[in-house]
Design an enzyme around this catalytic site. Sequence first.
Site, PDB file in Angstrom:
ATOM      1  N   ASP A  91       0.860  -1.187   0.000  1.00 33.02           N
ATOM      2  CA  ASP A  91       0.000   0.000   0.000  1.00 33.02           C
ATOM      3  C   ASP A  91       0.897   1.239   0.000  1.00 33.02           C
ATOM      4  O   ASP A  91       1.517   1.560   1.017  1.00 33.02           O
ATOM      5  CB  ASP A  91      -0.911   0.017   1.228  1.00 33.02           C
ATOM      6  CG  ASP A  91      -2.018  -1.020   1.187  1.00 33.02           C
ATOM      7  OD1 ASP A  91      -1.891  -1.993   0.416  1.00 33.02           O
ATOM      8  OD2 ASP A  91      -2.991  -0.871   1.939  1.00 33.02           O
ATOM      9  N   LYS A 153      -6.922   3.433  -3.042  1.00 31.12           N
ATOM     10  CA  LYS A 153      -7.251   3.393  -1.610  1.00 31.12           C
ATOM     11  C   LYS A 153      -7.481   4.811  -1.104  1.00 31.12           C
ATOM     12  O   LYS A 153      -6.743   5.730  -1.455  1.00 31.12           O
ATOM     13  CB  LYS A 153      -6.115   2.713  -0.846  1.00 31.12           C
ATOM     14  CG  LYS A 153      -6.286   2.670   0.674  1.00 31.12           C
ATOM     15  CD  LYS A 153      -5.099   1.958   1.313  1.00 31.12           C
ATOM     16  CE  LYS A 153      -5.106   2.093   2.830  1.00 31.12           C
ATOM     17  NZ  LYS A 153      -3.929   1.450   3.461  1.00 31.12           N
ATOM     18  N   LYS A 182     -10.193   0.191  -2.190  1.00 28.04           N
ATOM     19  CA  LYS A 182     -10.011  -0.069  -0.764  1.00 28.04           C
ATOM     20  C   LYS A 182     -10.433   1.165   0.024  1.00 28.04           C
ATOM     21  O   LYS A 182      -9.917   2.256  -0.185  1.00 28.04           O
ATOM     22  CB  LYS A 182      -8.558  -0.431  -0.435  1.00 28.04           C
ATOM     23  CG  LYS A 182      -8.322  -0.667   1.065  1.00 28.04           C
ATOM     24  CD  LYS A 182      -6.903  -1.152   1.342  1.00 28.04           C
ATOM     25  CE  LYS A 182      -6.641  -1.255   2.850  1.00 28.04           C
ATOM     26  NZ  LYS A 182      -5.278  -1.766   3.154  1.00 28.04           N
TER      27      LYS A 182
END
Length: 221
Positions: A91, A153, A182
Amino acid sequence: MDKNEILKHVDHTLLLQPSTWDEIRQICDDALKYRTASVCIPPCYVKQAFDYLKGEIPVCTVIGFPNGNMTTKTKEFETKDAIENGASEIDMVINIGWLRDKKYDLVEEEIRTLKAACGERILKVIIETCLLTDEEKKKMCRIVTDAGADYIKTSTGFSSGGATFDDIRLFAEHIGPKVKIKAAGGISSMEDAEKFLSLGADRLGTSRIVKIVKGEEGAGY
């Protein structure tokens, strides 16, 4: 939605600065018991967690976290090091200053560089929605899609806000067909989790959902 189905979408997360190995190990134990999608932990614990989990749960870690304004070479080194230590999901935080300066080519090239380092492993791109305009969010949907990342995300959970329903709706409308979503930060109830999933999120970055299932107070990320 069944709680076990929700748990399958949870990146069970502990990224606080004072986190100890005992606390990270508890996150791993929870993930094993409740069969979450992954554990999302600081890079310094990736090797220990990978060895502890023995491949039963994917290890996710964060790169350029939480500010995103390191050099691309630094993020690339972090990514390669994390993968060498056993991470299968990365991430990364974008350089928000570059985005605001409209240096879109640099933002996209950085994502491409980290995706190349990941290879077949999953790359999620954190854009920190609470700091962006809707137009900047839409632009990042296009950049993430064009750069070949696997997920967009919402948030680090370390800035002024986390995931919102409106941002998930916006992502769902503007990302390419191969990019997943996400939602992370501030997911405080099973109802919230179910709503985020129904709006198009595929992963939920949170520690609260497992705590709720365990009957503990749903505080934290």
